[in-house]
Write an enzyme that holds these catalytic residues in place. Structure first.
Site: not given
Lengths: 350, 85
Positions: A82, A114, A236
């Site tokens: 990103e 992400c 994550h």
């Protein structure tokens, strides 16, 4: 056909800044902020680093570990981030040239907050499984942005990891991948804006937790497994708290998530987070180890993977490139002034 | 001055209601109050919506007409007003 990871490599920039130093500037108790987030320091890219250089470094380590693989046999490359340096001009092609894989190949950049890196792994799995390419490269890397004074400044960091996906001499077989995807605007950045915006607490329960637990449960159901069937798990990790909590909710122990949780030590590397966490697990894994991976990308979605390390891992030339432990060792600490300078937060003359 | 009374009240749950929109909450409270008072929409002469931050949080200040409309009272042509203090 067995499709999986043939090689991998990870890179984290050397500079660090601590939350107490960030807090000092904004007049808050940075140490408490860090404790609350379970982030004790974050990585900072040096002025000559960006997603291109980080992705290339990781890709070069990945190729060094498989000297018998001819880069010209790579048929696809996807770099997910990103913080691509260009909105238009792919990072992937620059990395592809750097590892001498061009020109007979396809390439594209990916974006999904992400989880852009794991999305690339899925795409490569499809191409390899369909016999369309011999090897595919998927990279997740970021030099993420945190607005001055915002909570994200304590966590947004830099790093990335690269994966060579193929069906020959696979060191970690990907038994299954599946995803859970919805339109959930928890975190976003408009074209041209320097810093992202987020929905505060909305980024928790309806975003991160909903998608990770949904994808994870779909995976448990698809594979007929529970948390106990896996040696390691990687989630994550926007901070240290969320993955610890979701792991517990899904039945995983602290030991299982230990190697895959790097954020407390290097901050949130965004698209690099799960790829780096998995790389650290693979640095320690042995044949037969089963690994559960679930990424999360705001906007929102989760990619889940069920992975088993193969006997091929015993012959893998991991030491041809530095392990993540070596890469992350011996950091250099910055004060906020140097941090702001390196991150381009100072208004420079035109 | 004649006597005035509150003849019905409705309240929604308070909390992090991720699945409910602003208008859904407004309508829910209103419909509960109407039910409590045993009133139909046609018996309402005016609508007042009290709100502080809709303009900032959801970028919509015209919530008086919004709630009146989505409650099914648009064709009744009654005044709808937003109140903030």
């Amino acid at each position: 056909m067995e499709v999986g990871i043939v090689s991998y490599g990870g890179y984290v920039p050397r500079y660090r800044i601590k939350p107490e130093e960030i807090g000092r500037i904004w007049g808050v108790d940075g140490k408490s902020m860090g404790k609350g987030l379970m982030i004790y320091q974050k990585s900072v890219p040096s002025p000559d680093e960006d997603v291109v250089t980080i992705a290339t470094e990781a890709a070069r380590y990945m190729m060094a570990r498989v000297p018998e693989v001819d880069p010209k046999d790579i048929g696809a490359i996807y770099v997910g981030s990103e913080s691509h340096p260009y909105a238009v001009k792919p990072t992937s092609t620059i990395v592809a040239e750097a590892i001498e894989a061009t020109p007979a190949m396809t390439a594209a950049d990916m974006e999904f907050a992400c989880k852009a890196g794991t999305a690339g792994i899925q795409a490569c799995m499809g191409l390899v499984g369909a016999g369309m390419v011999r090897y595919g490269v998927a990279i997740g890397a970021d030099t993420s942005q945190g607005a001055p004074g915002d909570a994200l400044e304590y966590s947004a960091s830099a790093g990335g990891a690269a994966y060579l996906i193929g069906s020959e001499k696979v060191i970690a077989r990907i038994n299954k991948t599946l995803s859970f995807t919805t339109d959930t605007p928890d975190f976003w950045r408009r074209e041209g804006q320097p810093y992202p915006k987020h929905g505060g607490r909305f980024t928790g329960e309806p975003a991160y937790f909903r998608h990770i637990t949904s994808a994870a449960q779909m995976m448990f159901e698809a594979m007929g497994t529970t948390a106990a069937d896996y040696k390691y798990a990687v989630f994550h990790q926007p901070n240290g708290k969320f993955p610890t909590r979701v792991a517990k909710q899904l039945g995983f122990s602290d030991e299982q998530i230990q190697y895959g949780l790097l954020t407390p030590n290097i901050g949130n590397t965004y698209s690099g987070a799960v790829p780096l966490g998995l790389a650290n697990v693979l640095d320690h894994a042995e044949p037969g180890d089963r690994i559960f991976v679930t990424s999360y990308g705001s906007g929102a979605g989760s990619d889940a993977f069920d992975i088993t390390v193969t006997d091929e891992m015993a012959d893998y030339r991991r030491d041809n490139a530095p392990t993540l432990e070596k890469v992350m060792a011996d950091p250099i600490y910055l004060d906020y002034g140097l941090y702001a300078k390196y991150k381009g937060k100072i208004v420079m003359p035109e | 001055m004649r006597d005035v009374a509150i003849i019905g009240a409705g309240v929604t749950k308070f909390g992090e209601l991720w699945n409910k929109s602003f208008r859904a909450l407004g309508i829910e409270a209103g419909v509960k109050a109407m039910g409590d008072a045993n009133l139909s929409g046609n018996e309402v002469d005016a609508v007042y919506i009290g709100n502080m931050s809709a303009g900032q949080f959801i970028k919509q200040k015209h919530i008086d007409a919004l709630i009146a409309d989505y409650s099914g009272m648009a064709t009744n042509h009654i005044p709808a007003t937003r109140v903030e203090a």
